[in-house]
Motif scaffolding. Structure first.
Motif, PDB file in Angstrom:
ATOM      1  N   HIS A   1       0.808  -1.226   0.000  1.00  0.00           N
ATOM      2  CA  HIS A   1       0.000   0.000   0.000  1.00  0.00           C
ATOM      3  C   HIS A   1       0.841   1.277   0.000  1.00  0.00           C
ATOM      4  N   GLY A   2       2.070   1.185  -0.490  1.00  0.00           N
ATOM      5  CA  GLY A   2       2.884   2.379  -0.609  1.00  0.00           C
ATOM      6  C   GLY A   2       2.281   3.352  -1.611  1.00  0.00           C
ATOM      7  N   ILE A   3       2.221   4.631  -1.243  1.00  0.00           N
ATOM      8  CA  ILE A   3       1.631   5.654  -2.104  1.00  0.00           C
ATOM      9  C   ILE A   3       2.706   6.229  -3.022  1.00  0.00           C
TER      10      ILE A   3
ATOM     11  N   HIS B   1       3.902  -2.116  11.026  1.00  0.00           N
ATOM     12  CA  HIS B   1       3.068  -1.002  11.476  1.00  0.00           C
ATOM     13  C   HIS B   1       2.723  -0.125  10.284  1.00  0.00           C
ATOM     14  N   GLU B   2       1.709   0.703  10.466  1.00  0.00           N
ATOM     15  CA  GLU B   2       1.218   1.558   9.389  1.00  0.00           C
ATOM     16  C   GLU B   2       1.655   2.997   9.624  1.00  0.00           C
ATOM     17  N   TRP B   3       2.071   3.660   8.563  1.00  0.00           N
ATOM     18  CA  TRP B   3       2.412   5.082   8.656  1.00  0.00           C
ATOM     19  C   TRP B   3       1.144   5.901   8.921  1.00  0.00           C
ATOM     20  N   ASP B   4       1.374   7.163   9.289  1.00  0.00           N
ATOM     21  CA  ASP B   4       0.228   8.019   9.606  1.00  0.00           C
ATOM     22  C   ASP B   4      -0.520   8.508   8.365  1.00  0.00           C
ATOM     23  N   ASP B   5      -0.096   8.048   7.167  1.00  0.00           N
ATOM     24  CA  ASP B   5      -0.862   8.380   5.964  1.00  0.00           C
ATOM     25  C   ASP B   5      -2.088   7.484   5.815  1.00  0.00           C
ATOM     26  N   GLY B   6      -2.217   6.510   6.715  1.00  0.00           N
ATOM     27  CA  GLY B   6      -3.374   5.622   6.692  1.00  0.00           C
ATOM     28  C   GLY B   6      -3.278   4.484   5.708  1.00  0.00           C
ATOM     29  N   TRP B   7      -2.126   4.341   5.036  1.00  0.00           N
ATOM     30  CA  TRP B   7      -1.994   3.317   4.005  1.00  0.00           C
ATOM     31  C   TRP B   7      -0.677   2.541   4.077  1.00  0.00           C
ATOM     32  N   THR B   8       0.432   3.237   4.074  1.00  0.00           N
ATOM     33  CA  THR B   8       1.740   2.597   3.920  1.00  0.00           C
ATOM     34  C   THR B   8       2.071   1.698   5.105  1.00  0.00           C
ATOM     35  N   VAL B   9       2.404   0.430   4.820  1.00  0.00           N
ATOM     36  CA  VAL B   9       2.712  -0.558   5.848  1.00  0.00           C
ATOM     37  C   VAL B   9       4.175  -0.969   5.720  1.00  0.00           C
ATOM     38  N   VAL B  10       4.922  -0.890   6.825  1.00  0.00           N
ATOM     39  CA  VAL B  10       6.352  -1.215   6.805  1.00  0.00           C
ATOM     40  C   VAL B  10       6.680  -2.237   7.889  1.00  0.00           C
ATOM     41  N   THR B  11       7.766  -2.980   7.681  1.00  0.00           N
ATOM     42  CA  THR B  11       8.222  -3.926   8.695  1.00  0.00           C
ATOM     43  C   THR B  11       8.791  -3.161   9.890  1.00  0.00           C
ATOM     44  N   ASP B  12       8.568  -3.678  11.080  1.00  0.00           N
ATOM     45  CA  ASP B  12       9.084  -3.032  12.290  1.00  0.00           C
ATOM     46  C   ASP B  12      10.606  -3.022  12.322  1.00  0.00           C
ATOM     47  N   ASP B  13      11.207  -4.099  11.834  1.00  0.00           N
ATOM     48  CA  ASP B  13      12.662  -4.209  11.921  1.00  0.00           C
ATOM     49  C   ASP B  13      13.387  -3.686  10.680  1.00  0.00           C
ATOM     50  N   GLY B  14      12.631  -3.136   9.724  1.00  0.00           N
ATOM     51  CA  GLY B  14      13.249  -2.595   8.520  1.00  0.00           C
ATOM     52  C   GLY B  14      13.663  -3.638   7.503  1.00  0.00           C
ATOM     53  N   SER B  15      13.314  -4.891   7.728  1.00  0.00           N
ATOM     54  CA  SER B  15      13.702  -5.942   6.785  1.00  0.00           C
ATOM     55  C   SER B  15      12.927  -5.802   5.480  1.00  0.00           C
ATOM     56  N   TRP B  16      13.574  -6.202   4.405  1.00  0.00           N
ATOM     57  CA  TRP B  16      12.995  -6.041   3.065  1.00  0.00           C
ATOM     58  C   TRP B  16      11.957  -7.107   2.767  1.00  0.00           C
ATOM     59  N   VAL B  17      11.071  -6.765   1.848  1.00  0.00           N
ATOM     60  CA  VAL B  17       9.912  -7.594   1.538  1.00  0.00           C
ATOM     61  C   VAL B  17       9.758  -7.711   0.015  1.00  0.00           C
ATOM     62  N   ALA B  18       9.313  -8.868  -0.434  1.00  0.00           N
ATOM     63  CA  ALA B  18       8.912  -9.041  -1.838  1.00  0.00           C
ATOM     64  C   ALA B  18       7.472  -9.540  -1.858  1.00  0.00           C
ATOM     65  N   GLN B  19       6.768  -9.247  -2.938  1.00  0.00           N
ATOM     66  CA  GLN B  19       5.389  -9.707  -3.093  1.00  0.00           C
ATOM     67  C   GLN B  19       5.093  -9.982  -4.556  1.00  0.00           C
ATOM     68  N   PHE B  20       4.310 -11.011  -4.790  1.00  0.00           N
ATOM     69  CA  PHE B  20       3.725 -11.272  -6.104  1.00  0.00           C
ATOM     70  C   PHE B  20       2.257 -11.602  -5.904  1.00  0.00           C
ATOM     71  N   GLU B  21       1.470 -11.327  -6.942  1.00  0.00           N
ATOM     72  CA  GLU B  21       0.030 -11.564  -6.857  1.00  0.00           C
ATOM     73  C   GLU B  21      -0.528 -11.903  -8.228  1.00  0.00           C
ATOM     74  N   HIS B  22      -1.372 -12.917  -8.251  1.00  0.00           N
ATOM     75  CA  HIS B  22      -2.178 -13.231  -9.425  1.00  0.00           C
ATOM     76  C   HIS B  22      -3.642 -13.305  -9.021  1.00  0.00           C
ATOM     77  N   THR B  23      -4.511 -12.966  -9.960  1.00  0.00           N
ATOM     78  CA  THR B  23      -5.929 -13.293  -9.847  1.00  0.00           C
ATOM     79  C   THR B  23      -6.127 -14.633 -10.536  1.00  0.00           C
ATOM     80  N   ILE B  24      -6.779 -15.577  -9.859  1.00  0.00           N
ATOM     81  CA  ILE B  24      -6.992 -16.895 -10.437  1.00  0.00           C
ATOM     82  C   ILE B  24      -8.478 -17.248 -10.423  1.00  0.00           C
ATOM     83  N   VAL B  25      -8.858 -18.138 -11.317  1.00  0.00           N
ATOM     84  CA  VAL B  25     -10.198 -18.715 -11.308  1.00  0.00           C
ATOM     85  C   VAL B  25     -10.044 -20.214 -11.088  1.00  0.00           C
ATOM     86  N   ILE B  26     -10.944 -20.784 -10.328  1.00  0.00           N
ATOM     87  CA  ILE B  26     -10.925 -22.225 -10.093  1.00  0.00           C
ATOM     88  C   ILE B  26     -11.813 -22.904 -11.137  1.00  0.00           C
ATOM     89  N   THR B  27     -11.238 -23.850 -11.858  1.00  0.00           N
ATOM     90  CA  THR B  27     -11.991 -24.629 -12.830  1.00  0.00           C
ATOM     91  C   THR B  27     -12.180 -26.048 -12.287  1.00  0.00           C
TER      92      THR B  27
END
Length: 293
Positions: free
Chosen positions: A121-123, A257-283
């Motif tokens: 949710h980084g702006i 924790h979340e920044w005071d902008d109401g959106w940005t979420v960061v790790t407490d210890d400053g460790s780096w993060v990766a993310q991937f996302e797909h939308t899937i349909v179940i057949t």
């Protein structure tokens, strides 16, 4: 090389970008909260075909933005690219104007750009991408009354071995989670597979943010954890279901924790993060990825 940026700090957010009146907005734009979806998580063939179109646009937009993740670019410029791509395809960028929680401001941009220790949710703002940064780009397209949602992690320039490994493992974790999403199983199998695979490498899977049902609603109410949540989240996976699988893996602790902008979420210890996302349909035969360019 080792990461050079010590910490991500807030930049300056530019004014909202315009969307032509001819492009249909999701129902929540301009409201304090999104309408609660009551239509269930199993969709008919016609709706799934519409989601397929939105998902393809989202995937193409993600690929286009990803090509521009290079040292020296601002996250605001990445937003401009994604914003214009959606408009060029007669789609609305779903995050633009999405209502914030508990009276917080609506999300002001067409996509999320989450750099390094920012989980999600980084702006997009004036932040300049640096060599070796991990930039998570999350973009969703709304067209024909439905959404398609995806995210990718891109390394700017040459990444450290640690960052490169994190990105590779996170993508593989997502794909293993998707493969586990078979009809008749409970949705918690997805998180069990992801968390177990992440642990092999000493990574933690974020628990605070999950995958979700998607389609006519941006978030239908179905929750897809990326950790072993059994016996909770025991919804049975059925053909016709459409949802996201979007693990966020951390090099260190997943506490956040979340920044005071109401959106940005960061790790407490400053460790780096990766993310991937797909939308899937179940057949009837298993999961199919819809967010492919």
């Amino acid at each position: 090389m080792s990461p050079v940026r010590e910490k991500v700090i807030k930049g300056v957010v530019s004014p909202w970008r315009e969307v032509p009146a001819a492009i249909t907005r999701p129902e929540y734009v301009g409201k304090k909260r999104a309408t609660v979806w009551g239509g269930g998580d199993v969709h008919d063939a016609e709706t799934i075909e519409k989601i397929r179109i939105s998902a393809r646009i989202a995937a193409q937009a993600l690929a286009e933005v990803g090509r521009h993740v290079v040292p020296g670019v601002t996250t605001d410029e990445l937003d401009r690219i994604g914003h214009e791509f959606c408009l060029d395809h007669d789609a609305y960028p779903s995050t633009l104007g999405y209502p914030g929680a508990a009276g917080r401001p609506a999300f002001p941009k067409a996509l999320c750009t989450s750099v390094n220790e920012v989980i999600c949710h980084g702006i997009p703002d004036s932040t300049v991408i640096e060599e070796g940064d991990i930039v998570k780009v999350d973009i969703t397209a709304f067209k024909n009354g439905v959404h398609g949602d995806n995210c990718g992690s891109f390394i700017a320039g040459e990444g450290s071995p640690e960052a490169t490994k994190l990105v590779e493992v996170t993508h593989e974790a997502m794909m293993r989670g998707i493969k586990a999403a078979q009809p008749g199983r409970q949705v918690n199998i997805i998180g069990r597979v992801i968390e177990k695979y992440a642990a092999r490498f000493g990574y933690e899977s974020v628990r605070s943010y999950t995958g979700h049902g998607v389609g006519p609603a941006f978030h239908t109410g179905l929750i897809i954890p990326h950790y072993d949540a059994a016996p909770h989240h025991d919804d049975v996976i059925e053909p016709g279901m459409v949802f996201t699988v979007e693990p966020m893996l951390c090099m260190g602790s997943e506490e956040n924790h979340e920044w005071d902008d109401g959106w940005t979420v960061v790790t407490d210890d400053g460790s780096w993060v990766a993310q991937f996302e797909h939308t899937i349909v179940i057949t009837e035969n298993g999961p199919e990825v819809l967010t492919l360019p």
